[in-house]
Design a protein around this motif. Structure first.
Motif, PDB file in Angstrom:
ATOM      1  N   ASN A 123       0.823  -1.208   0.000  1.00  0.00           N
ATOM      2  CA  ASN A 123       0.000   0.000   0.000  1.00  0.00           C
ATOM      3  C   ASN A 123       0.859   1.262   0.000  1.00  0.00           C
ATOM      4  N   LYS A 124       1.820   1.285  -0.912  1.00  0.00           N
ATOM      5  CA  LYS A 124       2.651   2.464  -1.111  1.00  0.00           C
ATOM      6  C   LYS A 124       2.280   3.107  -2.448  1.00  0.00           C
ATOM      7  N   PRO A 125       2.515   4.402  -2.622  1.00  0.00           N
ATOM      8  CA  PRO A 125       2.158   5.050  -3.890  1.00  0.00           C
ATOM      9  C   PRO A 125       3.072   4.627  -5.030  1.00  0.00           C
ATOM     10  N   VAL A 126       2.571   4.787  -6.248  1.00  0.00           N
ATOM     11  CA  VAL A 126       3.309   4.413  -7.453  1.00  0.00           C
ATOM     12  C   VAL A 126       4.652   5.138  -7.532  1.00  0.00           C
ATOM     13  N   VAL A 127       4.696   6.390  -7.060  1.00  0.00           N
ATOM     14  CA  VAL A 127       5.905   7.186  -7.181  1.00  0.00           C
ATOM     15  C   VAL A 127       7.098   6.531  -6.488  1.00  0.00           C
ATOM     16  N   THR A 128       6.845   5.673  -5.500  1.00  0.00           N
ATOM     17  CA  THR A 128       7.948   5.014  -4.795  1.00  0.00           C
ATOM     18  C   THR A 128       8.648   3.980  -5.667  1.00  0.00           C
ATOM     19  N   ALA A 129       8.041   3.618  -6.799  1.00  0.00           N
ATOM     20  CA  ALA A 129       8.668   2.657  -7.709  1.00  0.00           C
ATOM     21  C   ALA A 129       9.582   3.323  -8.726  1.00  0.00           C
ATOM     22  N   LEU A 130       9.597   4.661  -8.755  1.00  0.00           N
ATOM     23  CA  LEU A 130      10.483   5.371  -9.677  1.00  0.00           C
ATOM     24  C   LEU A 130      11.903   5.380  -9.130  1.00  0.00           C
ATOM     25  N   GLN A 131      12.863   5.072  -9.987  1.00  0.00           N
ATOM     26  CA  GLN A 131      14.269   5.048  -9.583  1.00  0.00           C
ATOM     27  C   GLN A 131      15.111   5.799 -10.609  1.00  0.00           C
ATOM     28  N   TRP A 132      16.092   6.542 -10.120  1.00  0.00           N
ATOM     29  CA  TRP A 132      17.000   7.310 -10.976  1.00  0.00           C
ATOM     30  C   TRP A 132      18.265   6.495 -11.205  1.00  0.00           C
ATOM     31  N   GLN A 133      18.430   5.998 -12.430  1.00  0.00           N
ATOM     32  CA  GLN A 133      19.616   5.231 -12.815  1.00  0.00           C
ATOM     33  C   GLN A 133      20.561   6.195 -13.544  1.00  0.00           C
ATOM     34  N   ASP A 134      21.479   6.794 -12.829  1.00  0.00           N
ATOM     35  CA  ASP A 134      22.294   7.877 -13.385  1.00  0.00           C
ATOM     36  C   ASP A 134      23.341   7.325 -14.359  1.00  0.00           C
ATOM     37  N   LYS A 135      22.840   6.786 -15.486  1.00  0.00           N
ATOM     38  CA  LYS A 135      23.717   6.134 -16.457  1.00  0.00           C
ATOM     39  C   LYS A 135      23.458   6.621 -17.870  1.00  0.00           C
ATOM     40  N   GLY A 136      23.089   7.887 -17.971  1.00  0.00           N
ATOM     41  CA  GLY A 136      22.938   8.493 -19.281  1.00  0.00           C
ATOM     42  C   GLY A 136      21.580   8.271 -19.924  1.00  0.00           C
ATOM     43  N   VAL A 137      21.423   8.908 -21.085  1.00  0.00           N
ATOM     44  CA  VAL A 137      20.192   8.847 -21.875  1.00  0.00           C
ATOM     45  C   VAL A 137      20.499   8.177 -23.201  1.00  0.00           C
ATOM     46  N   VAL A 138      19.573   7.355 -23.680  1.00  0.00           N
ATOM     47  CA  VAL A 138      19.721   6.683 -24.969  1.00  0.00           C
ATOM     48  C   VAL A 138      18.623   7.167 -25.913  1.00  0.00           C
ATOM     49  N   PHE A 139      19.018   7.567 -27.123  1.00  0.00           N
ATOM     50  CA  PHE A 139      18.073   7.950 -28.174  1.00  0.00           C
ATOM     51  C   PHE A 139      17.898   6.767 -29.123  1.00  0.00           C
ATOM     52  N   HIS A 140      16.677   6.281 -29.246  1.00  0.00           N
ATOM     53  CA  HIS A 140      16.361   5.224 -30.202  1.00  0.00           C
ATOM     54  C   HIS A 140      15.722   5.866 -31.436  1.00  0.00           C
ATOM     55  N   VAL A 141      16.353   5.709 -32.585  1.00  0.00           N
ATOM     56  CA  VAL A 141      15.829   6.231 -33.844  1.00  0.00           C
ATOM     57  C   VAL A 141      15.327   5.051 -34.655  1.00  0.00           C
ATOM     58  N   ILE A 142      14.022   4.993 -34.896  1.00  0.00           N
ATOM     59  CA  ILE A 142      13.403   3.838 -35.553  1.00  0.00           C
ATOM     60  C   ILE A 142      12.791   4.279 -36.868  1.00  0.00           C
ATOM     61  N   ASP A 143      13.123   3.559 -37.922  1.00  0.00           N
ATOM     62  CA  ASP A 143      12.586   3.839 -39.247  1.00  0.00           C
ATOM     63  C   ASP A 143      11.110   3.436 -39.288  1.00  0.00           C
ATOM     64  N   LYS A 144      10.244   4.345 -39.724  1.00  0.00           N
ATOM     65  CA  LYS A 144       8.812   4.064 -39.753  1.00  0.00           C
ATOM     66  C   LYS A 144       8.442   2.949 -40.729  1.00  0.00           C
ATOM     67  N   VAL A 145       9.205   2.853 -41.823  1.00  0.00           N
ATOM     68  CA  VAL A 145       8.863   1.880 -42.864  1.00  0.00           C
ATOM     69  C   VAL A 145       9.391   0.499 -42.518  1.00  0.00           C
ATOM     70  N   SER A 146      10.682   0.402 -42.242  1.00  0.00           N
ATOM     71  CA  SER A 146      11.276  -0.908 -41.960  1.00  0.00           C
ATOM     72  C   SER A 146      10.999  -1.386 -40.547  1.00  0.00           C
ATOM     73  N   LYS A 147      10.598  -0.463 -39.651  1.00  0.00           N
ATOM     74  CA  LYS A 147      10.357  -0.747 -38.231  1.00  0.00           C
ATOM     75  C   LYS A 147      11.638  -1.142 -37.509  1.00  0.00           C
ATOM     76  N   LYS A 148      12.790  -0.872 -38.110  1.00  0.00           N
ATOM     77  CA  LYS A 148      14.068  -1.247 -37.510  1.00  0.00           C
ATOM     78  C   LYS A 148      14.738  -0.029 -36.888  1.00  0.00           C
ATOM     79  N   LYS A 149      15.427  -0.299 -35.762  1.00  0.00           N
ATOM     80  CA  LYS A 149      16.208   0.755 -35.138  1.00  0.00           C
ATOM     81  C   LYS A 149      17.434   1.068 -35.976  1.00  0.00           C
ATOM     82  N   PHE A 150      17.904   2.305 -35.840  1.00  0.00           N
ATOM     83  CA  PHE A 150      19.136   2.678 -36.508  1.00  0.00           C
ATOM     84  C   PHE A 150      20.260   1.792 -35.994  1.00  0.00           C
ATOM     85  N   TYR A 151      21.325   1.631 -36.804  1.00  0.00           N
ATOM     86  CA  TYR A 151      22.344   0.628 -36.513  1.00  0.00           C
ATOM     87  C   TYR A 151      23.130   0.903 -35.239  1.00  0.00           C
TER      88      TYR A 151
END
Length: 530
Positions: A275-303
């Motif tokens: 019985n804890k709030p949802v916010v307690t499940a948020l965790q900060w993983q200080d390991k950078g940000v990743v950008f995923h670029v996905i082609d709309k046609v092929s549905k594949k991520k950039f290499y």
């Protein structure tokens, strides 16, 4: 410094007199609406262009207490729609609570009986977890038009359909039928008028980020029946998928920005069991940000994955393709501390918190993602955004030295394309005017502002001048409220989008305090429902 008693419907809050931030009345975020309001006519000042015909509809938290119970976080407040209907130079205001299951149960019991993002319930009777006990249906973040209806969103799989004319709540849609356990609050629309959304789906092999397309020309009455999954990708951490609030698109690509604020699945399960709030499940993983670029046609991520230093964000501004790169602009923060700043207790005591303004400090950032591994990336006029030693490491360029939130663009004309301007409200608590509206030139960093003493603007909405194809040729609509003592005031402000000169406004005096909205849309300037 505590200011209470004289303003019914507003939670106790330290006043700005003798406070650390004398230019901001933080209690504007702690207001509760007294109830649904039938349309009332406003007093018009100046001249509202008669070609503006339609409705600005805004969503946001509108009620913070039931009986003696009070929500703990800004994102827990019951969803309230506010509407400004513009007709022949006149403006009518109305508002209505979305009749969610959470709101209806709380109202019936005169107590908070539905857990929210930051609030648990007393005397919980059900200990067997259900999706409703994990994620509320309090869709209080955004509102979008689609196929003649309005739809309200939150970070849950539940969406509400609303009548755009009356603001009556029509029905609840459960996107859990698509396997979704969460859904980002912000959606996009493509050239086919289809609505694109980003969600998280649980499968037998773990969680995935999924992008669904809700088809405009599908005859089904339900969103789930109109849906087609476009793509899915795995999170970088299987048991810690990222918190997702928005994403970006270009004509060719979908860009998913995987930030280090994550939802720990184990902690989520324990939160429900204990019985804890949802916010307690948020965790900060200080390991950078990743950008995923996905082609709309092929549905594949950039290499390759593009990475950058850690930052937190809620809102992407825009993205576009240029010279073998994808450029994406984001309102970013150094950490997710601003979410903690939105706890009710933190808001109530902010005027004596020396760290508050720094915790809420963010800046708009530009990232240039090089798609061609062989070509050098052109240097931006205001700074390099690509590390020469590591081609998949991108460095941010600060667009301007202003805190910007709830960014808006000329969506119909430039979303996913090269653009020059965005509009926003300031997030700088310590600013000389914390309620100002901004126009930002993304290439030069030049900033224009509109402000008025003790006045707080909402997210701006751009409307193009009929027949024009110039990016900033149009008007901005923003609702305005005032700090104490004018807590019952609300207005609709119309600004020239080129100059931020006021063209006209409509003012209203309501029976009770007017809550501050978060996001909105204008009908029928968006053509997706035609």
């Amino acid at each position: 410094m505590v200011d209470n008693g004289s303003y019914p419907g507003i939670l106790d809050c330290q006043g700005r007199e003798n406070g650390l931030y004398p230019k901001v009345d933080i209690s504007i975020w702690l207001r509760s609406c007294v109830g649904d309001q039938a349309p009332v006519k406003g007093k018009v000042k100046g001249s509202i262009p008669k070609w503006i015909s339609g409705s600005l509809v805004q969503n946001g938290p509108g009620k913070f207490s039931f009986g003696s119970d009070t929500f703990k976080h800004l994102f827990d407040g019951s969803a309230l729609l506010q509407k400004f209907q513009v007709e022949d130079g006149e403006v009518f205001y109305s508002c209505s609570f979305i009749k969610t299951q959470a709101y209806t149960k709380n109202l019936k019991n005169n107590a908070i009986v539905q857990p929210e993002f930051g609030t648990t319930v007393k005397n919980r009777t059900n200990i067997i977890p259900t999706r409703s006990s994990v994620m509320s249906d309090n869709t209080m973040i955004t509102v979008y038009p689609f196929k003649g209806n309005l739809y309200t969103f939150y970070e849950s799989p539940f969406v509400y359909k609303v009548n755009p004319n009356t603001l009556d709540t029509c029905e609840r849609e459960d996107l859990g039928k698509l396997g979704l356990v969460s859904n980002a609050s912000h959606v996009h629309f493509d050239d086919n008028k289809d609505m694109l959304s980003l969600g998280m789906k649980l499968t037998m092999t773990g969680p995935y980020y999924v992008v669904n397309s809700f088809k405009f020309n599908n005859s089904s009455d339900s969103l789930a029946g109109q849906s087609k999954q476009l793509l899915r990708i795995r999170p970088r951490w299987m048991f810690n998928p990222s918190y997702m609030h928005s994403f970006a698109i270009t004509p060719r690509y979908i860009i998913i920005v995987e930030q280090p604020l994550t939802v720990n699945i184990k902690s989520m399960v324990m939160a429900v069991l204990q019985n804890k709030p949802v916010v307690t499940a948020l965790q900060w993983q200080d390991k950078g940000v990743v950008f995923h670029v996905i082609d709309k046609v092929s549905k594949k991520k950039f290499y390759k994955k593009f990475r950058t230093e850690s930052f937190f964000y809620l809102h992407t501004i825009n993205a576009f393709e240029r010279d073998d790169t994808v450029v994406i602009d984001i309102c970013g923060y150094g950490s997710p501390a601003m979410l903690d700043c939105m706890f009710i207790k933190e808001l109530q005591s902010a005027q004596s918190n020396h760290a508050y303004s720094n915790l809420f400090k963010g800046r708009p950032r530009r990232f240039v993602l090089p798609l061609n591994r062989d070509k050098p990336v052109k240097k931006e006029s205001s700074g390099s955004t690509t590390c020469s030693k590591c081609r998949n490491l991108v460095l941010p360029q600060i667009i301007c030295d202003y805190g910007c939130e709830t960014p808006a663009i000329n969506y119909d004309l430039v979303n996913g394309k090269y653009y020059q301007y965005f509009y926003a409200i300031t997030s700088d608590v310590a600013s000389s005017n914390a309620g100002k509206l901004l126009k930002v030139h993304v290439e030069t960093g030049e900033v224009m502002t509109w402000n008025e003493e003790n006045t707080y603007c909402s997210e701006p909405v751009f409307i193009q001048t009929p027949g024009s194809t110039i990016e900033d040729d149009g008007v901005l609509l923003t609702s305005i409220i005032r700090g104490k003592p004018d807590v019952k005031f609300v207005g609709l402000l119309v600004l020239d989008a080129k100059t931020l000169v006021e063209l006209g406004r409509a003012e209203f005096e309501l029976p009770g305090p007017v809550p501050k909205p978060l996001h909105g849309c204008f009908l029928p300037s968006w053509q997706f429902d035609k």
